[in-house]
Write a protein that holds these residues in place. Structure first.
Motif, PDB file in Angstrom:
ATOM      1  N   THR A   1       0.697   4.466  -2.683  1.00 20.15           N
ATOM      2  CA  THR A   1       0.604   5.884  -2.328  1.00 20.15           C
ATOM      3  C   THR A   1       1.850   6.651  -2.771  1.00 20.15           C
ATOM      4  O   THR A   1       1.750   7.827  -3.146  1.00 20.15           O
ATOM      5  CB  THR A   1       0.404   6.050  -0.819  1.00 20.15           C
ATOM      6  OG1 THR A   1       1.433   5.343  -0.109  1.00 20.15           O
ATOM      7  CG2 THR A   1      -0.946   5.492  -0.392  1.00 20.15           C
ATOM      8  N   SER A   2       3.007   5.994  -2.750  1.00 20.37           N
ATOM      9  CA  SER A   2       4.227   6.647  -3.239  1.00 20.37           C
ATOM     10  C   SER A   2       4.134   6.920  -4.735  1.00 20.37           C
ATOM     11  O   SER A   2       4.590   7.961  -5.215  1.00 20.37           O
ATOM     12  CB  SER A   2       5.453   5.765  -2.943  1.00 20.37           C
ATOM     13  OG  SER A   2       5.618   5.573  -1.560  1.00 20.37           O
TER      14      SER A   2
ATOM     15  N   GLN B   1     -12.598   5.075   5.249  1.00 21.33           N
ATOM     16  CA  GLN B   1     -11.831   5.514   4.080  1.00 21.33           C
ATOM     17  C   GLN B   1     -12.702   6.295   3.118  1.00 21.33           C
ATOM     18  O   GLN B   1     -12.315   7.358   2.624  1.00 21.33           O
ATOM     19  CB  GLN B   1     -11.220   4.306   3.374  1.00 21.33           C
ATOM     20  CG  GLN B   1     -10.367   4.678   2.160  1.00 21.33           C
ATOM     21  CD  GLN B   1      -9.871   3.451   1.425  1.00 21.33           C
ATOM     22  OE1 GLN B   1     -10.501   2.412   1.444  1.00 21.33           O
ATOM     23  NE2 GLN B   1      -8.742   3.572   0.766  1.00 21.33           N
TER      24      GLN B   1
ATOM     25  N   PHE C   1      -8.323  14.105  -3.653  1.00 20.44           N
ATOM     26  CA  PHE C   1      -7.393  13.756  -4.727  1.00 20.44           C
ATOM     27  C   PHE C   1      -7.773  14.454  -6.043  1.00 20.44           C
ATOM     28  O   PHE C   1      -6.929  14.969  -6.754  1.00 20.44           O
ATOM     29  CB  PHE C   1      -7.377  12.240  -4.952  1.00 20.44           C
ATOM     30  CG  PHE C   1      -6.449  11.501  -4.031  1.00 20.44           C
ATOM     31  CD1 PHE C   1      -5.273  12.075  -3.597  1.00 20.44           C
ATOM     32  CD2 PHE C   1      -6.765  10.222  -3.591  1.00 20.44           C
ATOM     33  CE1 PHE C   1      -4.412  11.391  -2.745  1.00 20.44           C
ATOM     34  CE2 PHE C   1      -5.910   9.534  -2.746  1.00 20.44           C
ATOM     35  CZ  PHE C   1      -4.737  10.131  -2.322  1.00 20.44           C
TER      36      PHE C   1
ATOM     37  N   ILE D   1       1.338   7.478  -6.364  1.00 23.45           N
ATOM     38  CA  ILE D   1       0.418   8.607  -6.513  1.00 23.45           C
ATOM     39  C   ILE D   1       1.146   9.922  -6.244  1.00 23.45           C
ATOM     40  O   ILE D   1       0.994  10.904  -6.978  1.00 23.45           O
ATOM     41  CB  ILE D   1      -0.781   8.446  -5.556  1.00 23.45           C
ATOM     42  CG1 ILE D   1      -1.615   7.222  -5.953  1.00 23.45           C
ATOM     43  CG2 ILE D   1      -1.643   9.705  -5.558  1.00 23.45           C
ATOM     44  CD1 ILE D   1      -2.712   6.882  -4.967  1.00 23.45           C
ATOM     45  N   PHE D   2       1.957   9.926  -5.190  1.00 24.55           N
ATOM     46  CA  PHE D   2       2.715  11.139  -4.846  1.00 24.55           C
ATOM     47  C   PHE D   2       3.679  11.518  -5.971  1.00 24.55           C
ATOM     48  O   PHE D   2       3.778  12.686  -6.361  1.00 24.55           O
ATOM     49  CB  PHE D   2       3.475  10.898  -3.544  1.00 24.55           C
ATOM     50  CG  PHE D   2       4.355  12.040  -3.127  1.00 24.55           C
ATOM     51  CD1 PHE D   2       3.806  13.266  -2.773  1.00 24.55           C
ATOM     52  CD2 PHE D   2       5.733  11.895  -3.105  1.00 24.55           C
ATOM     53  CE1 PHE D   2       4.616  14.326  -2.394  1.00 24.55           C
ATOM     54  CE2 PHE D   2       6.550  12.944  -2.735  1.00 24.55           C
ATOM     55  CZ  PHE D   2       5.991  14.170  -2.372  1.00 24.55           C
TER      56      PHE D   2
ATOM     57  N   GLN E   1       0.826  -1.202   0.000  1.00 27.12           N
ATOM     58  CA  GLN E   1       0.000   0.000   0.000  1.00 27.12           C
ATOM     59  C   GLN E   1       0.862   1.254   0.000  1.00 27.12           C
ATOM     60  O   GLN E   1       0.509   2.268  -0.620  1.00 27.12           O
ATOM     61  CB  GLN E   1      -0.927  -0.001   1.219  1.00 27.12           C
ATOM     62  CG  GLN E   1      -1.984   1.079   1.198  1.00 27.12           C
ATOM     63  CD  GLN E   1      -2.886   0.985  -0.009  1.00 27.12           C
ATOM     64  OE1 GLN E   1      -3.261  -0.098  -0.448  1.00 27.12           O
ATOM     65  NE2 GLN E   1      -3.237   2.126  -0.572  1.00 27.12           N
ATOM     66  N   LEU E   2       2.010   1.186   0.699  1.00 30.92           N
ATOM     67  CA  LEU E   2       2.937   2.319   0.696  1.00 30.92           C
ATOM     68  C   LEU E   2       3.464   2.581  -0.709  1.00 30.92           C
ATOM     69  O   LEU E   2       3.629   3.741  -1.122  1.00 30.92           O
ATOM     70  CB  LEU E   2       4.104   2.043   1.651  1.00 30.92           C
ATOM     71  CG  LEU E   2       5.198   3.109   1.707  1.00 30.92           C
ATOM     72  CD1 LEU E   2       4.626   4.440   2.189  1.00 30.92           C
ATOM     73  CD2 LEU E   2       6.340   2.652   2.622  1.00 30.92           C
TER      74      LEU E   2
END
Length: 241
Positions: free
Chosen positions: A95-96, A212, A221, A98-99, A91-92
């Motif tokens: 999200t990374s 969520q 977003f 996406i960033f 999951q990290l």
């Protein structure tokens, strides 16, 4: 089209993982993602928005399929003591990504008339790398043992991961117990709701998903830049706020 592809990929991800296997399901997903990135890249020189839509559809399909198959594969090849942590790292990584995409999408980098096609074409590189890495990855031992009922093959795949006979034998016994448990009668939705043993886990799962969605993170977003510009901040500043 990206969202439509993602919805379809997520909906059929479980079926693909069961029919083709976890590793082959990932290979299919990466091939689709690679094709999607290439098709998106050629949409600009072809001056065709229809080609762009097809590319985004395929990339979305890959994203949706990955959300199902990738965590499943990782959890099945990970040792028990690392299973939860590897799930968090997955999951990290999402999200990374996406960033990173938000940074690359700034108008000063690739989010402009000259660079937008390259920005969308970048999606071809992760699938290409994944295809290379998957050549050296074993199949899921759990899938091979429980779904295909091939114990010898499962041992071979598991040994590639553990390199220890005692650990392999222990996990094979665990898989055997899991397979026996699957022979129990299936529970329908009402049975699950009534079960006192599953009540706590069911409540936690529902609350987590509701939290969520109700947090409004999806709206943030999509509309975060608009929020800042409506508040009076210049567009260029809003993109990095």
């Amino acid at each position: 089209m990206f969202v439509v592809g993602g919805m379809v990929g997520a909906m059929i991800g479980g079926t693909i993982a069961d029919k083709l296997g976890r590793k082959r399901g990932l290979i299919l997903s990466q091939v689709m993602g690679l094709l999607g990135g290439i098709i998106t890249a050629i949409s600009k020189p072809l001056f065709s928005w229809e080609v762009l839509l097809v590319g985004r559809l395929l990339v979305g399909f890959t994203a949706g399929l990955n959300t199902v198959v990738a965590p499943l594969y990782l959890s099945e090849i990970a040792p028990v003591n690392l299973r939860g942590g590897i799930g968090v790292l997955n999951q990290l990584a999402v999200t990374s990504g996406i960033f990173l995409s938000q940074i690359l999408g700034l108008s000063e980098i690739l989010g402009n008339e000259a660079g937008w096609a390259w920005l969308l074409a970048i999606t071809a590189f992760p699938p290409a790398l994944q295809l290379i890495l998957l050549m050296f990855c074993p199949r899921s031992p759990r899938y091979v043992y429980i779904s295909l009922e091939q114990e010898d093959e499962a041992r071979t795949e598991l040994y590639k991961l553990r390199k220890d006979d005692d650990v392999v034998n222990s996990e094979i016994r665990e898989m055997f117990e899991e397979k026996q448990a699957e022979k129990e009668p299936d529970m329908n939705l009402w049975d699950i709701i009534k079960s006192s043993k599953l009540r706590v886990a069911l409540t936690i799962g529902i609350v987590m998903h509701l939290s969520q969605q109700l947090s409004g993170i999806v709206a943030i977003f999509y509309y975060v830049v608009t929020f800042f510009t409506d508040a009076g901040i210049e567009t260029n500043q809003a993109k990095v706020s």
